[in-house]
Write an enzyme that holds these catalytic residues in place. Sequence first.
Site, PDB file in Angstrom:
ATOM      1  N   ASP A  46       0.841  -1.202   0.000  1.00  0.00           N
ATOM      2  CA  ASP A  46       0.000   0.000   0.000  1.00  0.00           C
ATOM      3  C   ASP A  46       0.879   1.256   0.000  1.00  0.00           C
ATOM      4  O   ASP A  46       0.373   2.378  -0.027  1.00  0.00           O
ATOM      5  CB  ASP A  46      -1.003  -0.005   1.163  1.00  0.00           C
ATOM      6  CG  ASP A  46      -0.331  -0.077   2.510  1.00  0.00           C
ATOM      7  OD1 ASP A  46       0.903  -0.205   2.564  1.00  0.00           O
ATOM      8  OD2 ASP A  46      -1.056   0.005   3.532  1.00  0.00           O
ATOM      9  N   SER A  47       2.205   1.067  -0.034  1.00  0.00           N
ATOM     10  CA  SER A  47       3.123   2.183  -0.311  1.00  0.00           C
ATOM     11  C   SER A  47       2.792   2.759  -1.696  1.00  0.00           C
ATOM     12  O   SER A  47       3.213   3.875  -2.016  1.00  0.00           O
ATOM     13  CB  SER A  47       4.577   1.702  -0.249  1.00  0.00           C
ATOM     14  OG  SER A  47       4.744   0.484  -0.951  1.00  0.00           O
ATOM     15  N   ASP A  85      -1.223  -6.128  -0.290  1.00  0.00           N
ATOM     16  CA  ASP A  85      -1.497  -5.426   0.968  1.00  0.00           C
ATOM     17  C   ASP A  85      -2.981  -5.110   1.054  1.00  0.00           C
ATOM     18  O   ASP A  85      -3.558  -4.567   0.102  1.00  0.00           O
ATOM     19  CB  ASP A  85      -0.728  -4.094   0.987  1.00  0.00           C
ATOM     20  CG  ASP A  85       0.416  -4.111   1.977  1.00  0.00           C
ATOM     21  OD1 ASP A  85       0.498  -5.035   2.808  1.00  0.00           O
ATOM     22  OD2 ASP A  85       1.245  -3.187   1.908  1.00  0.00           O
ATOM     23  N   LYS A 115      -1.546  -9.406   3.061  1.00  0.00           N
ATOM     24  CA  LYS A 115      -0.839  -8.894   4.242  1.00  0.00           C
ATOM     25  C   LYS A 115      -1.681  -7.816   4.907  1.00  0.00           C
ATOM     26  O   LYS A 115      -2.285  -6.985   4.212  1.00  0.00           O
ATOM     27  CB  LYS A 115       0.521  -8.326   3.831  1.00  0.00           C
ATOM     28  CG  LYS A 115       1.289  -7.650   4.976  1.00  0.00           C
ATOM     29  CD  LYS A 115       2.730  -7.404   4.620  1.00  0.00           C
ATOM     30  CE  LYS A 115       2.995  -6.148   3.838  1.00  0.00           C
ATOM     31  NZ  LYS A 115       2.621  -4.891   4.510  1.00  0.00           N
ATOM     32  N   GLU A 117      -1.681  -5.177   8.643  1.00  0.00           N
ATOM     33  CA  GLU A 117      -0.826  -4.650   9.709  1.00  0.00           C
ATOM     34  C   GLU A 117      -1.426  -4.873  11.089  1.00  0.00           C
ATOM     35  O   GLU A 117      -2.626  -4.674  11.289  1.00  0.00           O
ATOM     36  CB  GLU A 117      -0.596  -3.142   9.499  1.00  0.00           C
ATOM     37  CG  GLU A 117       0.178  -2.843   8.226  1.00  0.00           C
ATOM     38  CD  GLU A 117       0.473  -1.357   8.044  1.00  0.00           C
ATOM     39  OE1 GLU A 117       0.232  -0.541   8.970  1.00  0.00           O
ATOM     40  OE2 GLU A 117       0.955  -1.010   6.951  1.00  0.00           O
ATOM     41  N   GLU A 184       9.006  -4.549  10.360  1.00  0.00           N
ATOM     42  CA  GLU A 184       9.397  -3.252   9.786  1.00  0.00           C
ATOM     43  C   GLU A 184      10.021  -2.342  10.832  1.00  0.00           C
ATOM     44  O   GLU A 184       9.426  -2.071  11.888  1.00  0.00           O
ATOM     45  CB  GLU A 184       8.182  -2.562   9.140  1.00  0.00           C
ATOM     46  CG  GLU A 184       8.552  -1.195   8.555  1.00  0.00           C
ATOM     47  CD  GLU A 184       7.601  -0.658   7.512  1.00  0.00           C
ATOM     48  OE1 GLU A 184       6.590  -1.333   7.193  1.00  0.00           O
ATOM     49  OE2 GLU A 184       7.887   0.446   7.003  1.00  0.00           O
TER      50      GLU A 184
HETATM   51  O1  KIV Z   1       3.545  -1.186   1.500  1.00  0.00           O
HETATM   52  C1  KIV Z   1       4.723  -1.558   1.558  1.00  0.00           C
HETATM   53  O2  KIV Z   1       5.532  -1.214   0.698  1.00  0.00           O
HETATM   54  C2  KIV Z   1       5.099  -2.415   2.666  1.00  0.00           C
HETATM   55  C3  KIV Z   1       6.557  -2.630   3.005  1.00  0.00           C
HETATM   56  C4  KIV Z   1       6.719  -3.556   4.104  1.00  0.00           C
HETATM   57  C5  KIV Z   1       7.438  -3.060   1.910  1.00  0.00           C
HETATM   58  O3  KIV Z   1       4.253  -2.934   3.318  1.00  0.00           O
END
Ligand code: KIV
Length: 282
Positions: A46-47, A85, A115, A117, A184
């Site tokens: 999600d970056s 993400d 993934k 968080e 992270e």
């Molecule tokens: O969104 C992202 O880029 C991440 C990092 C851990 C690479 O979650």
Amino acid sequence: MNDPVTAETLHRMKRESRKIVAITAYDYPTALLQDRAGVDIILVGDSLSMVVLGLEGTRPVSIEAMLHHTAAVRRGVTRAMLWGDLPYAAYQENPDVAVANARRFFEEGGVNAIKLEGGRAMASVVEAVVAAGMPLVGHVGLLPQSVERADQFRVQGRSAAAAEAIIEDAKFLEAAGAVALVLECIPQQLAGLISSLVAIPTIGIGAGLACDGQVQVIHDLVGLAGGFAPKHAKRYLDLAAQLQSAVEAYRDDVVAERFPTTEQSFTMKGPEWDAVRRKYSS
Ligand code: KIV
């Protein structure tokens, strides 16, 4: 080497002490090259929100935008395991909504794992996603979706109490059925300890060498992230400078009429052109 990477491959790599290579991608051509380069995991992070869409932080990226980019990346990947993400908006409401949104990433985005968080604080969502049969990757330490201001992007787990909380979150995620963990921005000693305490692979970003693998944002590695260079990233290329000078050279060629030349142009056969010219020239 060419067999598709699965969660079992990653677990075997950990057992055999072979390092796992992960990297982010947000589009088809980049994913294609990364897959050919032999990385094990491609993450549509999600970056995306910041490095591709120019938004502030990771929270604003929509589910639709993530799915759009994830599906594009999927088309470029044949060997690597594809992780997606789950964006902030997708799993805050309640576990049922989270499960429904996560399922879209498998069905529409083609991911192999999702993934999200957080550790114990996200227990009900983590447990619901795993119970629905979707491979889940945990993410502890610095949680960008919880960051509200740029100055909050800092190393986590430096005090004994904070380190213990991260260890307990990691252990919770393993027990809940996560297939891997992203660590992270935590001290390298802590990342090493967590990697020895859990049997699932740990993939670090700003977490030192003792993790089972590493993940980085592609823009940081190739110098495309503007002036920003996180301490944990190594720059392999200055792509921003190269792209800018290529565009400047193109601009100069157009202005000076050096582009296009006959090499880049198309012509009509003589008689055809003569017929058109005869009709329209006065
Ligand atoms: O969104 C992202 O880029 C991440 C990092 C851990 C690479 O979650």
